[in-house]
Design an enzyme around this catalytic site. Structure first.
Site, PDB file in Angstrom:
ATOM      1  CG  HIS A  72      -6.807 -72.562  -4.891  1.00 24.61           C
ATOM      2  ND1 HIS A  72      -7.558 -73.651  -5.248  1.00 24.61           N
ATOM      3  CD2 HIS A  72      -6.523 -71.911  -6.052  1.00 24.61           C
ATOM      4  CE1 HIS A  72      -7.725 -73.658  -6.562  1.00 24.61           C
ATOM      5  NE2 HIS A  72      -7.105 -72.612  -7.080  1.00 24.61           N
ATOM      6  CD  GLU A  76      -5.723 -63.159  -6.991  1.00 19.86           C
ATOM      7  OE1 GLU A  76      -5.175 -63.085  -5.885  1.00 19.86           O
ATOM      8  OE2 GLU A  76      -5.304 -62.593  -8.020  1.00 19.86           O
ATOM      9  CG  ASP A  77     -10.500 -65.413  -8.497  1.00 17.71           C
ATOM     10  OD1 ASP A  77      -9.744 -64.448  -8.697  1.00 17.71           O
ATOM     11  OD2 ASP A  77     -10.270 -66.554  -8.927  1.00 17.71           O
ATOM     12  CG  ASP A 139      -4.359 -73.039  -9.137  1.00 13.55           C
ATOM     13  OD1 ASP A 139      -5.514 -73.148  -9.597  1.00 13.55           O
ATOM     14  OD2 ASP A 139      -3.703 -71.974  -9.159  1.00 13.55           O
TER      15      ASP A 139
HETATM   16 MN    MN Z   1      -7.011 -71.707  -9.037  1.00 18.12          MN
END
Ligand code: MN
Length: 697
Positions: A72, A76-77, A139
């Site tokens: 997840h 994004e990262d 999360d």
């Molecule tokens: Mn997360």
């Protein structure tokens, strides 16, 4: 941290058909992608997605959801892309990961209450698949569990506030009470550290005083029910500090006044036993009227089922009791997520859509049952879009809304000054419909004004009302500008000068609200010249210095050819003025109508006597009507008014008949001396660059 084989075993335990290879690949992928990234705790970053995946296995969610949890944060990262994830893990997982990634974007946004409500809706509108939301909630739960590692107090509080405002209510609405309670408790600890410490301390004190009383009461309940032949499980707990604090705040009471700090749960084997157990408890201990709720026969909208009651235990202590079957309990604690778990057989692609729609309806629903009913009947999100300002503030608009609606939603002044818009960085016409998730930048100009033509594509009530109001105000200002020209002319006719004091007195005498109000009244002929003169300089209208220079309201009109004393009137259809050839129509019992010889209405005059008429020299004017098309830009109307004033023509009536880019059309009734006067005015209008066209009508 959950090890790779442990995670796989957990999934296989409830889903023997799960694809072990994909789970393994996802685990390795997240470890590799996050590499040496660290959490605030000092743990490797990948421990976080692995824990979130672990939470998903506790809910027995399907393999795709577990894989999504593992991945997840990669888009994004890390350098991972949705395309790559689709190649490696399939389209379903890629779509879910993309959904979770999108949801992350909203975390940087404004935290006021209304925005929070919008955010919840946005979250849902974007969660086309509920599994996206479940991963997001897990999360957040894991981030809350590890929140204390974050050093910055401000950041901890911001995250806690967001959890309290957005994620805990979301968890509640999808029926995930376990998640909700834990999130609230962890957030409360950050947001109200003193209250948290005090309440926790008191609870601890009570616990040691009463020494195992929760357990003792639970046992007593169980025995009472067993004697009646019911096989039940009973557990008791103290309410957690946040729910006690909430009660204190809601009821404005102190900790001592909160008597019901213990709650018990009775799990029965079937629904009938729920009601049997309830009857026994109500006979054994005194029930508190008004606290009984039957959510078994009438479940909450999120599917929650249970009987709730409160009892007075040993004439001293209030305790809450929930009675439900084991199956109900499982569904209650994890709510709609329970429907997704493997053992429930999962949800068919068809079922998903309808079920998600139900969920959206539930989430939309308010506490008011009537409103709830209303809402559940509507397709909640089909008719909404959500758009952002460049700074990330979110606005909810009806479908079909345009940048104009958006601008007025942000601020009335922004709407008023809009001249253009950029959607997602690209210039677009103001009439472009917005799409979900668009970033809208309004280009404004101080000199710009709302246009009537915007009404063709503005859809929100706010935008439409604002546009109308601005246009009305502008019209009023234009009429006032004409009034000012006319006023200046009136002042010139007065024998002396008019100072500020005289004007202020006149405004009072005429009962006007102010200068602008007076100018509007003059411009719209609500007061006439004589009244204004008298108000400015009492007595001045009585002996006017030069009647020729001052066209009176009631002009002397005389025509030749009539029997002296016979009543007549100038026809309103053709507005004849001296210089026009005229004819009179006389009908029995009525006066004579004076028409221009080329008036089309004469065709209706067959039944009347026709009288040949001509203007008498004593006639010093009449009302002529003209139509002028002005360019739509500031100042053109004032310029027209200036032309009238310069030519000593009194405006009797002025009406805007059309307002279309790039022209505004006016019909004006003017007092003129004669045809030559009127013609000269029309020529002057035609010569002006404010006027596109002018003609007599
Ligand atoms: Mn997360």
């Amino acid at each position: 941290m959950l090890r790779q084989y442990e995670l796989v075993e957990r999934v296989l335990a409830y889903d023997p058909d799960a694809d072990e290879a994909i789970l393994n690949r996802a685990y390795v992928y997240t470890v590799q992608k996050h590499g040496t990234q660290k959490r605030a705790s000092g743990d490797p970053y990948f421990s976080h997605p692995v824990e979130v995946a672990g939470l998903m296995t506790e809910l027995k969610l399907d393999q795709a959801t577990v894989v999504t949890a593992l991945l997840h944060d990669t888009v994004e990262d890390t350098l991972a892309t949705v395309d790559e994830i689709e190649r490696l893990f399939g389209a379903d997982v890629a779509r879910l990961v993309d959904g979770v990634t999108k949801l992350s974007k909203i975390e940087t946004m404004s935290d006021n209450e209304r925005a929070a409500e919008n955010l919840r809706k946005f979250l849902l509108a974007m969660s086309e698949d509920l599994r996206v939301l479940l991963v997001k909630l897990a999360d957040r739960l894991h981030n809350m569990r590890t929140l204390h590692f974050i050093k910055s107090e401000e950041k901890r509080r911001r995250i806690a506030r967001e959890t309290m405002d957005i994620y805990a209510p979301l968890a509640e609405r999808v029926g995930m009470y376990e998640y909700m309670r834990e999130m609230q408790l962890l957030a409360f600890e950050q947001l109200e550290p003193e209250a948290y410490a005090t309440i926790s301390g008191r609870l601890a004190a009570i616990r040691s005083e009463e020494n195992g009383q929760v357990g003792a009461i639970a046992l007593e309940i169980k025995q009472a029910l067993a004697e009646a032949g019911l096989r039940v499980e009973v557990s008791g707990r103290e309410k957690h500090p946040y729910s006690i604090w909430k009660k204190m705040a809601e009821r404005h009471v102190s900790f001592e006044q909160i008597t019901d700090i213990m709650a018990f749960r009775v799990l029965t084997e079937n629904e009938d036993d729920c009601y049997k157990a309830l009857g026994i408890l109500h006979r054994t201990w005194q029930m508190i009227p008004g606290r009984f709720k039957d959510y078994v026969s009438t479940p909450k909208m999120n599917g929650y089922k249970s009987l709730h009651t409160s009892l007075i235990y040993n004439n001293a202590m209030r305790v809450e009791v929930q009675i439900k079957t084991r199956a109900m309990h499982e569904t209650n604690e994890f709510g709609l997520a329970a429907h997704w778990s493997y053992k429930q057989g999962g949800v068919t692609p068809d079922g998903q859509v309808g079920w998600l729609r139900d969920l959206l309806e539930i989430l939309e629903a308010s506490n008011d049952p009537d409103e709830l009913l209303e809402n559940t009947k509507m397709a909640i999100y089909q008719d909404r879009i959500f758009a952002f300002t460049p700074k990330g503030a979110l606005f909810q608009l009806p479908k079909g809304a345009t940048p104009i609606d958006f601008a007025f939603a942000v601020h009335t002044n922004l709407g008023a000054q809009a001249v253009g818009a950029k959607i997602n960085g690209r210039h677009v016409p103001l009439r472009t419909p917005l799409n979900n998730g668009d970033v809208v930048e309004i280009i404004k100009s101080r000199t710009s004004e709302p246009q009537l033509s915007w009404l063709a594509f503005a859809v929100t009530g706010k935008a439409r009302a604002s546009i109308r109001r601005f246009v009305r105000q502008k019209e009023r200002a234009e009429v006032a500008a004409i009034g000012r020209k006319l006023y200046e002319e009136i002042v010139e006719r007065l024998p002396g000068t008019v100072g500020k004091k005289a004007l202020a007195d006149a405004i009072k005498r005429l009962k006007m609200a102010g200068e602008e109000d007076l100018m509007f009244a003059v411009g719209s002929a609500k007061v006439d010249d004589r009244q204004v003169m008298e108000a400015l300089m009492p007595g001045s209208a009585a002996n006017l210095p030069d009647p020729d220079h001052w066209p009176k309201q009631k002009r002397a009109i005389a025509v030749r050819g009539l029997t002296p004393g016979m009543a007549f009137q100038l026809a309103a259809c053709c507005h004849p003025v001296p210089g026009d050839r005229i004819v009179g129509l006389r009908r029995p019992g009525k006066g004579v109508e004076v028409h221009a010889i080329d008036c089309l209405n004469l065709a209706n005059g067959i039944d009347a006597d026709w009288i040949d008429l001509s203007w008498d020299a004593r006639t010093d004017g009449a009302i002529g009507r003209l139509r002028a098309e002005l360019y739509n830009r500031p100042g053109t109307l004032a310029e027209m008014a200036g032309i009238f004033a310069k030519n000593h023509a009194n405006v009797v009536n002025l009406e805007m008949t059309q307002r279309e880019n790039p022209f505004h059309t006016y019909e004006v009734d003017l007092e003129v001396r004669d045809l030559a006067h009127l013609t000269r005015i029309i020529s002057a209008l035609r010569a002006s660059d404010a006027v596109a066209q002018a003609e007599r009508i």
